[in-house]
Design an enzyme around this catalytic site. Structure first.
Site, PDB file in Angstrom:
ATOM      1  N   ASP A  16      40.336 -33.464 -15.402  1.00 44.94           N
ATOM      2  CA  ASP A  16      40.971 -32.984 -14.168  1.00 44.94           C
ATOM      3  C   ASP A  16      42.420 -32.606 -14.492  1.00 44.94           C
ATOM      4  OD1 ASP A  16      40.629 -33.801 -10.780  1.00 44.94           O
ATOM      5  OD2 ASP A  16      42.495 -33.076 -11.632  1.00 44.94           O
ATOM      6  N   ASP A 111      39.762 -26.903 -11.177  1.00 45.07           N
ATOM      7  CA  ASP A 111      40.544 -27.687 -12.151  1.00 45.07           C
ATOM      8  C   ASP A 111      39.816 -28.918 -12.669  1.00 45.07           C
ATOM      9  OD1 ASP A 111      40.900 -29.655 -10.090  1.00 45.07           O
ATOM     10  OD2 ASP A 111      42.874 -30.124 -10.894  1.00 45.07           O
ATOM     11  N   GLU A 112      38.522 -28.988 -12.473  1.00 50.00           N
ATOM     12  CA  GLU A 112      37.851 -30.266 -12.702  1.00 50.00           C
ATOM     13  C   GLU A 112      36.414 -30.045 -13.156  1.00 50.00           C
ATOM     14  OE1 GLU A 112      36.813 -33.855  -9.591  1.00 50.00           O
ATOM     15  OE2 GLU A 112      37.861 -32.094  -8.910  1.00 50.00           O
TER      16      GLU A 112
HETATM   17  N1  DCP Z   1      43.712 -28.217  -3.468  1.00 48.40           N
HETATM   18  C1  DCP Z   1      43.850 -27.599  -2.219  1.00 48.40           C
HETATM   19  N2  DCP Z   1      43.726 -28.345  -1.076  1.00 48.40           N
HETATM   20  C2  DCP Z   1      43.473 -29.667  -1.141  1.00 48.40           C
HETATM   21  C3  DCP Z   1      43.322 -30.310  -2.388  1.00 48.40           C
HETATM   22  C4  DCP Z   1      43.456 -29.537  -3.538  1.00 48.40           C
HETATM   23  O1  DCP Z   1      44.079 -26.397  -2.159  1.00 48.40           O
HETATM   24  N3  DCP Z   1      43.343 -30.382  -0.013  1.00 48.40           N
HETATM   25  C5  DCP Z   1      43.882 -27.409  -4.682  1.00 48.40           C
HETATM   26  C6  DCP Z   1      45.291 -27.543  -5.210  1.00 48.40           C
HETATM   27  C7  DCP Z   1      45.191 -28.434  -6.413  1.00 48.40           C
HETATM   28  C8  DCP Z   1      43.777 -28.145  -6.895  1.00 48.40           C
HETATM   29  O2  DCP Z   1      43.030 -27.830  -5.723  1.00 48.40           O
HETATM   30  O3  DCP Z   1      46.180 -28.130  -7.385  1.00 48.40           O
HETATM   31  C9  DCP Z   1      43.170 -29.315  -7.633  1.00 48.40           C
HETATM   32  O4  DCP Z   1      43.025 -30.430  -6.774  1.00 48.40           O
HETATM   33  P1  DCP Z   1      43.249 -31.916  -7.266  1.00 48.40           P
HETATM   34  O5  DCP Z   1      42.714 -32.804  -6.210  1.00 48.40           O
HETATM   35  O6  DCP Z   1      42.730 -32.081  -8.655  1.00 48.40           O
HETATM   36  O7  DCP Z   1      44.843 -32.103  -7.246  1.00 48.40           O
HETATM   37  P2  DCP Z   1      45.927 -31.692  -8.313  1.00 48.40           P
HETATM   38  O8  DCP Z   1      45.319 -31.113  -9.539  1.00 48.40           O
HETATM   39  O9  DCP Z   1      46.920 -30.814  -7.644  1.00 48.40           O
HETATM   40  O10 DCP Z   1      46.640 -33.066  -8.640  1.00 48.40           O
HETATM   41  P3  DCP Z   1      46.101 -34.288  -9.519  1.00 48.40           P
HETATM   42  O11 DCP Z   1      47.044 -34.409 -10.659  1.00 48.40           O
HETATM   43  O12 DCP Z   1      46.136 -35.469  -8.628  1.00 48.40           O
HETATM   44  O13 DCP Z   1      44.703 -33.939  -9.953  1.00 48.40           O
HETATM   45 MG    MG Z   2      43.723 -32.047 -10.507  1.00 45.86          MG
END
Ligand code: DCP
Ligand code: MG
Length: 365
Positions: A16, A111-112
């Site tokens: 992730d 991203d995952e």
């Molecule tokens: N995303 C979004 N709306 C949300 C959650 C996420 O648009 N409610 C998008 C933005 C994030 C991406 O999806 O960058 C990936 O989600 P993640 O939950 O993996 O969060 P992040 O990668 O941003 O942070 P982390 O380091 O906690 O994984």
């Molecule tokens: Mg993420």
């Protein structure tokens, strides 16, 4: 654990990206580095936070929070518009890295992904080494960090990847799975949303251990099928396989060489072999393709790809090989710079439901 189970133990990695959209923005706009930033929404307080940088998380800002609240928590937070095209490009790059390791890749979002690396193209025995490779290659190719969890099943791998963010790597070997699950709050267990967590709490179940020790028939009486599944999960038995859910978009073959190679003829021989494999693979799925791509990695790790789209789709190993060799001679530094990896792939595959075109896939009489 019984000895005969050892062959059944799988090595699953959950990867992730860290603060994905925000990290892409900080990468591309150095003035944003080190600052609390929110991606998405609006500085005047409308909309919600898509994600935010780790600097913003220190103020309590989180995904899906209204922007007005984010601004109250941190008045200096910088709001940045989303750039989906950029995130998709980074997502494509990380998937290419995953496919360097295995084709058993199950993306969950941009991203995952889960990867089953029990067998892998790198022939590495330990999930830890595979995960290190993936993290390093992701950084090399995107300048972004990822966190990874390695475990014998999906749900434990996913919980693990979240434990040491950012840039984390957590390994839960099979013999530690039971203890790991025992100390988890139940809402971390796959399938337990807020409603189920509440029902479990009414039964006095707050941790993995309490879930494991709860009589399974009572659990099932209260929660039906979910109860049965939770009982299995609490014992570390996650029945879900990693299922690649993408239709193949390309077929390829690549080889990391034992020694760096400078002679162009030697590289051409590798390409001919690879073209034969790719052609066989296209024939087996009955889907010829139009675009031939040659990939080279020079000894300094610079990696290039060169592509050529043919007038019509093909699965002829000669044509694939000729096209890739032409690209090699006309648009790379092969012969001048040592090469450590060679790859040939064909993309732009005709759909399986494109029967008129399929005769192209058949060998000529
Ligand atoms: N995303 C979004 N709306 C949300 C959650 C996420 O648009 N409610 C998008 C933005 C994030 C991406 O999806 O960058 C990936 O989600 P993640 O939950 O993996 O969060 P992040 O990668 O941003 O942070 P982390 O380091 O906690 O994984
Ligand atoms: Mg993420």
């Amino acid at each position: 654990m019984h000895l005969e189970d050892i062959d059944l133990i799988r090595r699953i990695i959950h990867v992730d990206m860290d603060a994905f959209y925000a990290s892409v923005e900080q990468r591309d706009r150095p003035e944003l580095r080190g600052l609390p930033i929110v991606v998405g929404g609006n500085p005047d307080g409308r909309g919600v936070v898509a994600t935010c940088s780790y600097e913003a998380r220190a103020f309590g800002i989180r995904s899906a929070m209204p922007c007005s609240q984010a601004k109250r928590l941190c008045p200096n937070v910088v709001f940045v518009q989303t750039n989906m095209a950029k995130y998709k490009e980074a997502s494509r790059q990380i998937r290419d890295v995953f496919h360097e390791v295995t084709d058993l890749v199950e993306p969950l979002s941009l991203d995952e992904a889960y990867l089953d690396v029990t067998e892998n193209k790198l022939n590495l025995q330990y999930g830890r080494d595979v995960a290190k490779y993936i993290k390093a290659r992701i950084f090399e190719s995107t300048r972004l960090t990822a966190s990874a969890g390695v475990a014998p099943n999906k749900f434990v791998a996913k919980v693990a990847s979240d434990l040491r963010k950012p840039d984390g790597l957590v390994i839960i070997p099979p013999e530690q799975v039971a203890d790991f699950i025992a100390q988890l709050p139940v809402r971390k267990i796959w399938g337990v949303g807020p409603a189920t967590a509440k029902r479990l709490e009414l039964l006095g179940i707050r941790t993995g251990l309490e879930l494991r020790n709860f009589p399974p028939d009572r659990l099932q009486a209260h929660l039906g099928r979910t109860g049965r599944l939770l009982h299995r999960l609490a014992h570390g038995d996650d029945p879900r396989r990693v299922t690649p859910n993408r239709v193949a978009k390309s077929r390829g073959s690549e080889t990391t060489l034992n020694q760096d190679v400078i002679h162009i003829e030697a590289i051409e021989r590798i390409i001919q072999d690879q073209a034969r494999q790719v052609a066989a693979s296209l024939l087996s799925i009955k889907r010829p393709g139009k675009t031939v791509t040659l990939k080279l990695r020079y000894s300094d790790f610079e990696t290039i790809t060169r592509s050529r789209t043919l007038p019509s789709a093909t699965s002829s190993s000669e044509l694939i090989s000729e096209t890739a060799c032409h690209l090699l001679r006309t648009s790379t530094h092969a012969g001048e710079r040592p090469v450590r990896l060679v790859g040939v792939s064909v993309s732009g595959l005709l759909g399986a439901d494109d029967p008129e075109q399929l005769w192209l896939a058949l060998p000529l009489p």
